[in-house]
Design an enzyme around this catalytic site. Structure first.
Site, PDB file in Angstrom:
ATOM      1  N   HIS A  18       3.539   1.615   7.856  1.00 17.44           N
ATOM      2  CA  HIS A  18       3.660   1.356   9.458  1.00 17.44           C
ATOM      3  C   HIS A  18       3.864   3.126  10.428  1.00 17.44           C
ATOM      4  CE1 HIS A  18       4.680  -1.760   6.136  1.00 17.44           C
ATOM      5  NE2 HIS A  18       5.349  -3.151   8.240  1.00 17.44           N
ATOM      6  N   CYS A  27       4.786   6.465   5.741  1.00 22.18           N
ATOM      7  CA  CYS A  27       5.128   4.795   5.518  1.00 22.18           C
ATOM      8  C   CYS A  27       3.749   3.989   6.571  1.00 22.18           C
ATOM      9  CB  CYS A  27       6.074   3.934   6.267  1.00 22.18           C
ATOM     10  SG  CYS A  27       6.725   2.378   6.232  1.00 22.18           S
ATOM     11  N   CYS A  67       0.135   1.567   0.117  1.00 23.13           N
ATOM     12  CA  CYS A  67       1.239   1.429   0.017  1.00 23.13           C
ATOM     13  C   CYS A  67       2.353   2.893  -0.556  1.00 23.13           C
ATOM     14  CB  CYS A  67       2.125   0.240  -0.724  1.00 23.13           C
ATOM     15  SG  CYS A  67       3.816  -0.136  -0.601  1.00 23.13           S
ATOM     16  N   ASP A  79      -1.255  -2.983  -0.557  1.00 19.52           N
ATOM     17  CA  ASP A  79       0.050  -2.289   0.157  1.00 19.52           C
ATOM     18  C   ASP A  79       0.288  -3.929  -0.110  1.00 19.52           C
ATOM     19  OD1 ASP A  79       1.445  -1.466   1.531  1.00 19.52           O
ATOM     20  OD2 ASP A  79       1.439  -2.128   3.499  1.00 19.52           O
ATOM     21  N   SER A  80       2.083  -2.875   0.254  1.00 16.50           N
ATOM     22  CA  SER A  80       3.443  -4.404   0.289  1.00 16.50           C
ATOM     23  C   SER A  80       2.510  -6.042   0.820  1.00 16.50           C
ATOM     24  CB  SER A  80       4.677  -4.396   0.090  1.00 16.50           C
ATOM     25  OG  SER A  80       4.311  -3.975   2.009  1.00 16.50           O
ATOM     26  N   GLU A 108       6.651  -4.470  12.294  1.00 17.24           N
ATOM     27  CA  GLU A 108       6.627  -5.337  12.582  1.00 17.24           C
ATOM     28  C   GLU A 108       6.691  -6.469  13.562  1.00 17.24           C
ATOM     29  OE1 GLU A 108       5.093  -7.792   9.386  1.00 17.24           O
ATOM     30  OE2 GLU A 108       5.897  -5.638   7.909  1.00 17.24           O
TER      31      GLU A 108
HETATM   32  N1  DGL Z   1       4.196  -0.427   2.858  1.00 21.92           N
HETATM   33  C1  DGL Z   1       5.195   0.251   2.545  1.00 21.92           C
HETATM   34  C2  DGL Z   1       5.279   1.956   2.681  1.00 21.92           C
HETATM   35  O1  DGL Z   1       4.050   1.735   2.456  1.00 21.92           O
HETATM   36  C3  DGL Z   1       6.210  -0.635   4.173  1.00 21.92           C
HETATM   37  C4  DGL Z   1       5.818  -1.247   3.736  1.00 21.92           C
HETATM   38  C5  DGL Z   1       7.705  -2.009   2.691  1.00 21.92           C
HETATM   39  O2  DGL Z   1       9.644  -1.622   2.892  1.00 21.92           O
HETATM   40  O3  DGL Z   1       7.118  -3.045   1.940  1.00 21.92           O
HETATM   41  O4  DGL Z   1       5.649   2.464   1.941  1.00 21.92           O
END
Ligand code: DGL
Length: 291
Positions: A200, A198, A79, A16-17, A166
């Protein structure tokens, strides 16, 4: 132990990011308690959700290669943004099976919409909350149309929700107002199913459900693409004969930067205590591949 059993004990790679993808790991650990997992959070370059597709593809290739070099048996792109723009490329380029979160989320949304349809005189619309990049990629409408053409899809970027999660702002007035603002726009389109598109957003699921119930004049179903992905990974392992029965389920965490609040944030997303992670570099040779 046979060679197949040994091969099947290789870990599932997840990237993931940042740390948000641990919401997918949380679901994977519930559904596949025997599997070893190696997770890479690209914390040095988070967020991906505001970047161009070509940049996200370059980052995703670097993350994927690092995990492949660690001997994974399959790759999960946790992600949504990276799944939206880089899934097909990684599937074509890698020798291990690759699964993203958009397809499973879209299929679960169609399932929920189809169930609701029997009680609704009008076609049930699907709404997607996601990052700016995920929504502008149109990946969810495309994935829904592969399963069914009966349900229209409306996307709503919800960029403020990532920094709120976050920061650990999961309830109270500020996240509630942000959620309300985004939901009002989706519900104005009369959606009956809302996909949390997403990493989060599952942490805000309760708040999103409460606000949707308040605002909508009709029932609304919330679909969590993290849960749908864990089901899809379990099916993939079963189909390919890759499941690790009775193995020791380990979780190895890799990050490209170690944020000060790492342990607290990671534990919040994973729902378990996290103490340590290994810091790794995505080398230029892994990251610099022509787009
Ligand atoms: N992990 C990203 C997503 O699910 C969210 C956080 C980011 O923008 O990197 O799209």
């Amino acid at each position: 132990m046979s060679q197949t059993e040994l091969d099947n004990r290789r870990p599932i790679g997840v990237f993931d990011s940042g740390l948000g993808g641990l919401t997918v790991v949380r679901e994977l650990r519930k559904r596949l308690p025997d599997e070893a997992i190696v997770y890479l959070g690209d914390t040095a370059r988070v967020p991906y959700g505001t970047r161009s597709a070509s940049t996200v593809i370059r980052y995703a290739r670097g993350c994927a290669q690092l995990l492949v070099d660690r001997g994974i048996k399959c790759l999960v792109i946790a992600c949504n943004t990276a799944s939206a723009v880089a899934l097909e490329i990684l599937q074509a380029e890698l020798d291990v099976p690759v699964i993203g979160v958009v397809g499973p989320g879209a299929r679960a949304a169609v399932g929920a919409a189809t169930d609701m349809q029997s009680q609704s005189p009008r076609p049930v619309r699907i709404g997607v909350l996601g990052t700016i990049s995920t929504i502008s990629s149109q990946a969810y409408p495309r994935a829904v149309s592969l399963v069914s053409t009966r349900h229209e899809v409306t996307g709503q970027p919800a960029p403020l929700l990532v920094p709120l999660v976050e920061e650990g702002w999961l309830d109270g007035d500020v996240p509630r107002l942000a959620v309300r603002e985004y939901l009002q726009r989706l519900l104005a389109e009369d959606v009956g199913v809302i996909v949390l598109g997403c990493t989060h957003y599952p942490l805000l699921k309760q708040l999103i459900r409460e606000e949707a119930e308040q605002l909508a004049a009709h029932p609304v179903q919330i679909v969590d693409s993290a849960q749908a992905t864990a089901i899809a990974v379990a099916e993939l392992l079963a189909d390919k004969g890759l499941g690790a029965a009775n193995a020791t389920a380990t979780l190895q965490l890799l990050v490209t930067d170690l944020p000060g609040s790492f342990a607290q944030s990671a534990s919040r997303f994973l729902g378990e205590q996290v103490d340590a992670a290994e810091q790794v570099d995505i080398t230029p040779s892994e990251a610099t591949v022509k787009v």
